[in-house]
Write an enzyme that holds these catalytic residues in place. Structure first.
Site, PDB file in Angstrom:
ATOM      1  N   HIS A 186     -67.836  80.759  -7.565  1.00  0.00           N
ATOM      2  CA  HIS A 186     -67.149  80.697  -9.259  1.00  0.00           C
ATOM      3  C   HIS A 186     -68.425  79.876  -9.420  1.00  0.00           C
ATOM      4  CE1 HIS A 186     -64.020  82.470  -8.489  1.00  0.00           C
ATOM      5  NE2 HIS A 186     -63.109  81.428  -8.049  1.00  0.00           N
ATOM      6  N   LYS A 578     -54.114  79.471 -18.410  1.00  0.00           N
ATOM      7  CA  LYS A 578     -54.628  79.886 -19.057  1.00  0.00           C
ATOM      8  C   LYS A 578     -53.543  80.942 -19.820  1.00  0.00           C
ATOM      9  CE  LYS A 578     -57.717  83.414 -18.891  1.00  0.00           C
ATOM     10  NZ  LYS A 578     -57.149  85.018 -19.376  1.00  0.00           N
TER      11      LYS A 578
END
Length: 915
Positions: A186, A578
């Protein structure tokens, strides 16, 4: 104006260097302010000396490269931000902002680069201090008495476990210990590889400087070479010119294995064995198993990354195999050369003699050469033969090994022969290290895992079942299974075989993987361990029911029967946070683990929970060992697997002493988490504070939704943070967004969501909603008791304290003002103030992190320097936000973008976590 906010969000009285409010301090005053600031941080003398020396060397480089004017501009901004940080006045803050705004764009660029270099040097000095402390501790004699050691080491945790469950059960649990970090690509490592390499060379020079005599020629040489290296650091372009390819990312991660992990992990095992057995260690069979397994998604994770293809996956496996085989070849050659044990005193066993005879019969010329070099040294000759065969394996020659098990069998034969001949120290010394390395890494080095989105599978299967022509994407899906089969054939089942299904929402999502494998290869399909990944709040709640159905599928039953009824389940921290906010996500993750663990225990399943944690707190970051000890009963059971990514990989595994300490700490927590006292405490606390958890969950979600579901939130978020600009950074091969629009957060990946809030110095993804959650409970006495007794709450609050310590309300206001939405800005600032008040109440003291002085020191040391870069970033962001539409690549726009991206890289280095 509103209650609690004397000025509107983002309001700042602008001053300039020419205004009456602005006055330059004298050089003497400047030195006194800077010296007082550094002295007040409680920095150890050795570290303070390192920081001062490295800062002076950087100052010399700046003078040589840019003249006295550049150095003085950097010092002016440095002094101003320290003063603003120390006295908290708006005038001081405005003076610092005025200096940042007064620079030409070219000078601002240089100043941003200078502060970024400074952060790299401060980070290096802090790492060096950690290593210094760890080496001092390592020099102290280990204690083997039960209860005498701290339980944050495997030896100490094992001693505690023996007291609670007895010798036999403790040994059984130690034998089953497993720590399995999975490295991912990532895009959270903002540094270029060239910059990381330069910092590593500086680290070596700093060690040489420590060892040199004061004032001597070696000290002078080390300082001269450090100047040269800092000059390299200064002149190296801090931003990548283009995104790295997936193969580039594979090679970057391989550097950690080559420089650290390959040799460090066996030393971890040895150190633990030394602590457990004292003088017996190295003279008899170790009690410590090879408990580390390294996984990798680098080159295998194709969820949302079109650049990871089956060809890339094959190449990733080949690169990793080449690295480990070269490492084993060197290690065998090195150990073999030391086994100069004459046959008269150390006769070989019949099995070792037979190994030599087989080699001599198939390669007589090579055998004659080895015999001449090693006359009458049978063990040495055989181990050197093994080195030759590993080299042949790497080349793909016929005389190579069929697999790591064959090499292990030969090493154990040598070990047994040495034991029988009385050379026990050699058998359980260097030869044991070789055995540990092969057991840990095999011929594959990393256990490569594939990840793909469930919707991609469903689409591919629908095309195949329709019977018409298939798309390029579906053909690529099928080719991945062929690549896995090839890797398993060449390097064994451990080399590849785990297949992670993102956004698992039904048991059929898992069955689809096996069906696609049959489409690709029929009866020759590879052996697969299909791993569900539950990411959203709703999916976490549905997980136990989905698993109960999945294990009834024939493919699951067959694979579980072959592995001792083992099952792996992955939990996503990023999207759940999120989705519902960090507080509700943490509580939901705990509940999901609790239910899954209970179901697995009742079903007789050996469960491994795989934690998809990122580096930042909004993605499940924070100290891993405390998080492990806060997990529900039976959710760990001696096995801990998690993702490690970006800057976290290099921070935890890039330096040998730090890597050893980290592995020891996490393994200790993994072992201790299933002790009766820890499980009983965790279970009792979860029951005792269930109502508190329910109140916090509901209140935090309502508060989070009030923000993120507000009309226009997504474009406002993109305006008040550098979210869009982060996508321009060449951080990693993976796109930052799943789609093109920022009208909805659903297509925004969790990494830029966290990264953007971090850059804006708000860190919202790590704490938003906790203040409201605690306020909803309201009972401070009850919450203080819960903080003390409930590990989950304590871990959550401590992590939020760290996140809040890295926020800066004054700078946050400036970012929030960019969005022209006072209602949303006030919501963020009110929650920030409320959360800070509650965290300080629960942790004690007058400010954040007073109960963690080392961490507090690290944050405070960097904060004013991060402020300087934030002011430069704000300057660039305002210019970009207010500029009229210009053709792409036009001069002014490009200059401001470069300044902004330079500041992003610098802030990431200063805060030491990104996404």
């Amino acid at each position: 104006m509103r209650a609690g906010h004397p000025d509107p969000p983002g309001y700042s009285r602008r001053v300039t260097p020419d205004s009456p409010a602005f006055s330059e301090p004298t050089p003497t005053e400047a030195i006194r302010v800077i010296g007082r600031f550094e002295a007040g941080r409680g920095i150890p003398d050795a570290m303070r000396s390192d920081v001062r020396m490295l800062g002076q060397l950087l100052g010399q480089v700046l003078r040589e490269a840019g003249g006295d004017d550049l150095f003085e501009d950097v010092e002016r901004l440095r002094l101003a931000t320290i003063q603003a940080y120390e006295d908290h006045s708006s005038d001081a803050f405005d003076r610092a902002a005025a200096i940042a705004d007064s620079f030409t764009i070219a000078r601002a660029d240089e100043v941003a680069r200078a502060f970024t270099c400074y952060f790299h040097l401060v980070n290096l000095a802090e790492e060096h201090q950690r290593v210094r402390v760890l080496r001092e501790r390592a020099g102290q004699a280990p204690s083997t008495g039960s209860g005498a050691q701290a339980t944050d080491t495997v030896a100490g945790a094992y001693a505690r476990l023996r007291e609670e469950v007895g010798d036999d059960e403790a040994r059984r649990r130690l034998d089953g210990l497993r720590f399995h970090p999975v490295f991912t690509a990532h895009p959270t490592e903002a540094r270029r590889r060239a910059v990381s390499s330069s910092i590593r060379r500086l680290s070596e020079l700093l060690t040489q400087h420590d060892a040199a005599s004061a004032g001597g020629s070696e000290e002078h040489r080390a300082r001269r070479r450090m100047l040269e290296e800092i000059d390299t650091l200064w002149r190296t372009a801090p931003l990548r010119a283009q995104k790295p390819s997936p193969t580039d990312e594979v090679r970057t991660v391989m550097g950690v294995f080559d420089e650290t992990l390959f040799t460090t992990v066996p030393h971890v095992y040895r150190r633990i064995d030394d602590a457990l057995r004292g003088e017996e260690s190295g003279a008899s069979a170790p009690v410590v198993p090879a408990f580390v397994r390294i996984g990798s998604w680098v080159g295998g994770d194709r969820d949302g990354n079109p650049f990871v293809t089956a060809a890339v996956t094959r190449e990733a496996s080949q690169i990793a195999s080449d690295h480990v085989l070269r490492g084993l070849e060197r290690a065998l050659d090195r150990i073999g050369r030391t086994l100069t044990l004459a046959a008269d005193d150390t006769p070989p066993s019949a099995e070792v003699a037979a190994l030599w005879e087989r080699f001599a019969a198939t390669e007589p010329t090579a055998a004659d050469e080895l015999a001449a070099r090693s006359p009458d040294e049978p063990h040495r000759r055989v181990v050197l033969v093994m080195a030759r065969r590993v080299a042949a394996t790497r080349r793909g020659d016929d005389e190579g090994y069929t697999g790591p098990d064959e090499l292990l069998a030969e090493l154990r034969a040598v070990q047994s022969s040495l034991v029988a001949a009385g050379a026990r120290r050699h058998a359980f010394g260097g030869v044991q290290h070789l055995i540990w390395q092969v057991e840990t890494y095999g011929f594959h080095l990393t256990e490569l895992e594939v990840r793909q989105h469930s919707q991609v599978h469903a689409k591919a299967l629908a095309e195949l079942e329709a019977g018409g022509p298939i798309s390029t994407q579906t053909e690529e899906v099928l080719e991945v299974f062929r690549a896995i089969a090839d890797i398993q054939r060449d390097r064994g089942l451990r080399a590849a075989g785990r297949y992670v299904v993102s956004f698992t929402q039904a048991a059929s999502d898992l069955a689809n993987v096996y069906e696609l494998a049959r489409h690709a290869l029929g009866d020759d399909a590879p052996v697969l361990d299909v791993v569900p990944l539950f990411e959203t709040f709703a999916d976490l709640q549905a997980a136990p029911g989905i698993l109960a159905v999945a294990v009834t599928f024939p493919e699951f039953r067959e694979r579980m029967a072959a592995t001792g009824n083992r099952l792996e389940v992955m939990l996503g921290y990023s999207d759940s946070s999120k989705d519902v906010g960090p507080v509700a996500a943490n509580l939901a993750l705990y509940t999901a683990q609790e239910k899954i663990a209970r179901w697995a225990q009742e079903s007789g399943i050996e469960l491994t929970l795989f934690h998809g944690r990122g580096g930042a707190l909004g993605r499940g970051g924070g100290p891993a060992n405390s998080a492990i000890l806060a997990q529900p009963p039976h959710s760990v059971d001696g096995r801990f697997k998690l993702t490690e990514q970006g800057e976290v990989i290099f921070a935890r595994y890039g330096e040998p002493a730090i890597a050893m300490r980290h592995i020891d700490q996490v393994a200790a927590a993994t072992l201790l988490a299933s002790s009766p006292t820890v499980e009983e405490r965790t279970s009792r606390a979860a029951t005792r504070y269930a109502d508190v958890a329910a109140t916090m969950d509901a209140a935090s979600r309502e508060r989070f939704f009030a923000l993120v579901k507000a009309e226009g939130f997504a474009p406002w978020f993109a305006t008040v943070t550098p979210m869009e600009e982060i996508g321009l950074l060449a951080l990693g091969s993976r796109p930052a967004r799943r789609g093109l629009s920022v009208e909805s957060l659903e297509d925004l990946r969790a990494i830029p969501w966290v990264f953007a809030w971090t850059q804006a110095r708000i860190n919202l993804a790590g704490w938003f909603g906790l203040g409201t959650a605690l306020e909803a409970v309201g009972d401070e006495e009850l919450l203080t008791e819960a903080y003390r007794e409930w590990p989950l709450l304590r871990t959550m609050v401590d992590n939020v304290a760290m996140s809040l310590a890295k926020t800066d309300e004054r700078i946050a206001r400036q970012y929030l003002a960019l969005g022209d939405r006072d209602d949303l800005a006030a919501l963020v600032l009110d929650e920030l103030a409320l959360t800070r008040r509650w965290v300080i109440r629960l942790t004690g003291g007058e400010g954040l992190l007073e109960n963690k002085p080392v961490l507090q020191r690290a944050v405070q040391l960097r904060s004013p320097y991060v402020d300087a870069l934030s002011l430069l970033q704000l300057r660039a962001l305002r210019a970009l936000r207010s500029a009229p539409e210009q053709p792409e690549g036009s001069g002014a726009d490009a200059e401001q973008q470069r300044l902004l991206l330079l500041s992003v890289s610098g802030v990431a280095a200063g805060l030491q976590n990104t996404g």
